[in-house]
Motif scaffolding. Structure first.
Motif, PDB file in Angstrom:
ATOM      1  N   GLY A 116       0.794  -1.222   0.000  1.00 63.59           N
ATOM      2  CA  GLY A 116       0.000   0.000   0.000  1.00 63.59           C
ATOM      3  C   GLY A 116       0.823   1.268   0.000  1.00 63.59           C
ATOM      4  O   GLY A 116       2.040   1.256   0.139  1.00 63.59           O
ATOM      5  N   MET A 117       0.112   2.389  -0.169  1.00 60.08           N
ATOM      6  CA  MET A 117       0.687   3.722  -0.087  1.00 60.08           C
ATOM      7  C   MET A 117      -0.247   4.618   0.722  1.00 60.08           C
ATOM      8  O   MET A 117      -1.384   4.815   0.312  1.00 60.08           O
ATOM      9  CB  MET A 117       0.893   4.319  -1.487  1.00 60.08           C
ATOM     10  N   PRO A 118       0.215   5.142   1.877  1.00 60.59           N
ATOM     11  CA  PRO A 118       1.528   4.953   2.493  1.00 60.59           C
ATOM     12  C   PRO A 118       1.768   3.481   2.848  1.00 60.59           C
ATOM     13  O   PRO A 118       0.817   2.720   3.050  1.00 60.59           O
ATOM     14  CB  PRO A 118       1.472   5.809   3.757  1.00 60.59           C
ATOM     15  N   PRO A 119       3.027   3.072   2.934  1.00 61.41           N
ATOM     16  CA  PRO A 119       3.333   1.644   3.102  1.00 61.41           C
ATOM     17  C   PRO A 119       2.940   1.094   4.463  1.00 61.41           C
ATOM     18  O   PRO A 119       3.129   1.750   5.490  1.00 61.41           O
ATOM     19  CB  PRO A 119       4.841   1.588   2.895  1.00 61.41           C
ATOM     20  N   GLN A 120       2.386  -0.106   4.457  1.00 58.77           N
ATOM     21  CA  GLN A 120       2.075  -0.867   5.666  1.00 58.77           C
ATOM     22  C   GLN A 120       3.022  -2.056   5.713  1.00 58.77           C
ATOM     23  O   GLN A 120       3.139  -2.801   4.747  1.00 58.77           O
ATOM     24  CB  GLN A 120       0.621  -1.337   5.645  1.00 58.77           C
ATOM     25  N   ARG A 121       3.678  -2.263   6.839  1.00 54.25           N
ATOM     26  CA  ARG A 121       4.750  -3.250   6.937  1.00 54.25           C
ATOM     27  C   ARG A 121       4.230  -4.602   7.386  1.00 54.25           C
ATOM     28  O   ARG A 121       3.420  -4.702   8.320  1.00 54.25           O
ATOM     29  CB  ARG A 121       5.828  -2.763   7.911  1.00 54.25           C
ATOM     30  N   ALA A 152      -7.044  -1.680   3.951  1.00 59.12           N
ATOM     31  CA  ALA A 152      -7.269  -1.210   2.580  1.00 59.12           C
ATOM     32  C   ALA A 152      -7.710   0.245   2.561  1.00 59.12           C
ATOM     33  O   ALA A 152      -7.344   1.009   1.656  1.00 59.12           O
ATOM     34  CB  ALA A 152      -8.313  -2.091   1.897  1.00 59.12           C
ATOM     35  N   GLU A 153      -8.453   0.637   3.585  1.00 55.16           N
ATOM     36  CA  GLU A 153      -8.998   1.997   3.612  1.00 55.16           C
ATOM     37  C   GLU A 153      -7.923   3.059   3.841  1.00 55.16           C
ATOM     38  O   GLU A 153      -8.146   4.249   3.601  1.00 55.16           O
ATOM     39  CB  GLU A 153     -10.084   2.111   4.690  1.00 55.16           C
ATOM     40  N   HIS A 154      -6.742   2.639   4.298  1.00 52.56           N
ATOM     41  CA  HIS A 154      -5.655   3.581   4.540  1.00 52.56           C
ATOM     42  C   HIS A 154      -4.697   3.699   3.351  1.00 52.56           C
ATOM     43  O   HIS A 154      -3.733   4.459   3.418  1.00 52.56           O
ATOM     44  CB  HIS A 154      -4.859   3.160   5.778  1.00 52.56           C
ATOM     45  N   SER A 155      -4.943   2.937   2.302  1.00 53.55           N
ATOM     46  CA  SER A 155      -4.018   2.907   1.166  1.00 53.55           C
ATOM     47  C   SER A 155      -4.594   3.639  -0.042  1.00 53.55           C
ATOM     48  O   SER A 155      -5.731   3.385  -0.461  1.00 53.55           O
ATOM     49  CB  SER A 155      -3.703   1.468   0.776  1.00 53.55           C
ATOM     50  N   ASN A 156      -3.795   4.514  -0.618  1.00 55.46           N
ATOM     51  CA  ASN A 156      -4.208   5.244  -1.816  1.00 55.46           C
ATOM     52  C   ASN A 156      -4.152   4.389  -3.076  1.00 55.46           C
ATOM     53  O   ASN A 156      -4.694   4.785  -4.113  1.00 55.46           O
ATOM     54  CB  ASN A 156      -3.307   6.469  -2.020  1.00 55.46           C
ATOM     55  N   THR A 157      -3.491   3.233  -2.991  1.00 53.39           N
ATOM     56  CA  THR A 157      -3.314   2.393  -4.179  1.00 53.39           C
ATOM     57  C   THR A 157      -4.134   1.101  -4.121  1.00 53.39           C
ATOM     58  O   THR A 157      -3.994   0.234  -4.975  1.00 53.39           O
ATOM     59  CB  THR A 157      -1.825   2.044  -4.372  1.00 53.39           C
ATOM     60  N   SER A 158      -4.982   0.967  -3.111  1.00 51.88           N
ATOM     61  CA  SER A 158      -5.797  -0.234  -2.954  1.00 51.88           C
ATOM     62  C   SER A 158      -6.970  -0.242  -3.926  1.00 51.88           C
ATOM     63  O   SER A 158      -7.667   0.764  -4.097  1.00 51.88           O
ATOM     64  CB  SER A 158      -6.325  -0.309  -1.512  1.00 51.88           C
ATOM     65  N   THR A 183       0.048  -1.861  -4.373  1.00 48.39           N
ATOM     66  CA  THR A 183       1.470  -1.599  -4.515  1.00 48.39           C
ATOM     67  C   THR A 183       2.207  -2.422  -3.466  1.00 48.39           C
ATOM     68  O   THR A 183       1.846  -2.390  -2.286  1.00 48.39           O
ATOM     69  CB  THR A 183       1.767  -0.101  -4.312  1.00 48.39           C
ATOM     70  N   VAL A 184       3.209  -3.178  -3.888  1.00 50.98           N
ATOM     71  CA  VAL A 184       3.975  -4.030  -2.972  1.00 50.98           C
ATOM     72  C   VAL A 184       5.447  -3.700  -3.134  1.00 50.98           C
ATOM     73  O   VAL A 184       5.951  -3.597  -4.262  1.00 50.98           O
ATOM     74  CB  VAL A 184       3.732  -5.526  -3.271  1.00 50.98           C
ATOM     75  N   SER A 185       6.142  -3.520  -2.005  1.00 53.48           N
ATOM     76  CA  SER A 185       7.567  -3.201  -2.041  1.00 53.48           C
ATOM     77  C   SER A 185       8.368  -4.226  -1.253  1.00 53.48           C
ATOM     78  O   SER A 185       7.975  -4.612  -0.141  1.00 53.48           O
ATOM     79  CB  SER A 185       7.834  -1.808  -1.465  1.00 53.48           C
TER      80      SER A 185
END
Length: 415
Positions: A116-121, A152-158, A183-185
């Motif tokens: 996600g963006m912002p990233p979740q670890r 999912a609700e916290h991610s701009n790319t979900s 988005t996956v990093s």
């Protein structure tokens, strides 16, 4: 190169012929790709004078066979034909960096990713024996305490795909939920629009005591994906995010790592010996032979190279012939064998004409009971299969490279 330290388009596959290719990188070749660091907690194997966890070993054997059978089913759904090995069964830019892995219960090599963006670890089990990514979500309450969960609700790319998924295993464990793209990093390499599972249900087998990682990232081929989706690493390659279409493992007690997009030539010595993948799906190759105390006991056979398996699991007749060559060995239950603890055998596997030894400390899984002088061997038998599953008992002794671009697996001696 960035290192993170923790606690312990797919190309066509070549024909089934197995040419040998040995690659020496030399002093002028620099390490390239992204490294993920790994480490170890407890283990289902004990070694030395400790007592092996027999019930855990038996459960592990059952679950890993079931995982492969699940892959066979996915392969048939995705390709329209049975997997060749299933017939014998009953059931944004190129980057340089690094990531570190943990081995939990000696059968899961886990490391950090973000979603996600912002990233979740999250920590995930990097598993070459499957092909899908999943983590638990905020609605998961049963068996999810202690796991990081996906918002999912916290991610701009979900993006919700409104497709359910259920990943089931023959041992009764499963996860279920909905599919998303995200988005996956991995370290500093990022892939967009990656299909993943957001699980609202974890069975007991995925509770934190049994499965300390937050989720799982499969590193097999798309043909065994339950989502029918491109796996993470292949998406990294197709989006031109890696230096090379290769990932590699060093699975040792100290300094374990997964290298994404290349090789770490400081982790191995000599040459890499490559053998071709014979069927796209699992990392399936041909093994030349098994040798015990200098004598060949098993000839050419198909094997699946699986970082998600601790044991080496072979078909029962071949495994029986291995232990027949070990003085004092005895068959116990569940395909396991013992041998005298004071006479641990020298066992080796040969790939592409190159022989790789299994250390005695690794082959010896520990005493069969507290008062016993008999120890359990790291190769176990299974009636359900004609192929072999080659896991940590072998992989902890070698540097292993998985070349998606050329459809091959390479091994080298550890540095």
């Amino acid at each position: 190169m960035l290192t993170i330290t923790l606690l312990f388009a797919v190309t066509p596959i070549l024909s089934s012929a197995i040419p040998v290719e040995q690659v020496s990188h030399g002093d002028a070749t620099l390490t390239y790709g992204t490294k993920v660091a790994l480490s170890k907690r407890t283990s289902i194997t004990a070694g030395g004078d400790s007592v092996a966890n027999v019930s855990a070993i038996l459960n592990h054997r059952t679950s890993r066979i079931a995982k492969v059978h699940k892959g066979f089913s996915a392969y048939e759904r995705n390709t329209g034909r049975a997997h060749p090995l299933a017939g014998g069964s009953n059931v944004a830019k190129r980057s340089n960096g690094a990531v570190t892995l943990d081995d939990d219960h000696n059968d899961m090599w886990q490391g950090a990713i973000t979603i996600g963006m912002p990233p979740q670890r999250f920590t995930v089990d990097f598993d070459t024996g499957s092909s899908d990514l999943f983590v638990a979500n905020i609605w998961c309450h049963e068996n999810c305490d202690g796991h990081n969960v996906y918002h999912a609700e916290h991610s701009n790319t979900s993006k919700a795909l409104f497709k359910p998924f259920r990943l089931s295993y023959g041992d009764g464990s499963f996860v279920a939920g909905l599919q998303y793209t995200e988005t996956v990093s991995i370290s500093n390499i990022t892939v967009e629009n990656q299909t993943m599972g957001s699980a609202s249900l974890y069975s007991e087998g995925f509770g934190p005591n049994a499965f300390p990682a937050d989720g799982l990232m499969g590193m097999g081929f798309q043909s065994i994906s339950e989502y029918k989706a491109t796996p993470v690493f292949q998406n990294l390659v197709s989006q031109n995010k890696t230096d090379d279409a290769v990932f590699a493992f060093k699975l040792t007690k100290d300094g374990s790592e997964l290298h994404i997009g290349g090789l770490n030539n400081a982790s191995y010595k000599g040459n890499l010996t490559y053998v071709n993948v014979t069927e796209q799906g699992f990392w399936q190759v041909n093994m030349d032979s098994v040798t015990v105390n200098g004598n060949q006991t098993v000839g050419n056979t198909s094997v699946i190279i699986d970082t998600g398996t601790t044991l080496i699991i072979g078909n029962s007749p071949a495994v029986k012939s291995i232990y027949a060559a070990i003085p004092g060995s005895k068959e116990t239950s569940g395909g396991m064998y013992t041998f005298p603890c004071d006479a641990v055998p020298d066992v080796s596997l040969t790939f592409g004409g190159k022989t790789f030894n299994i250390s005695r400390d690794v082959f010896n899984m520990g005493k069969s009971s507290d008062s016993s002088t008999e120890c359990l061997g790291g190769i176990v038998g299974a009636d359900e299969q004609d192929y072999w599953i080659v896991g940590d008992i072998f992989l902890r002794n070698v540097y292993s490279a998985f070349d998606v671009g050329k459809g091959r697996v390479g091994f080298a001696d550890l540095a």
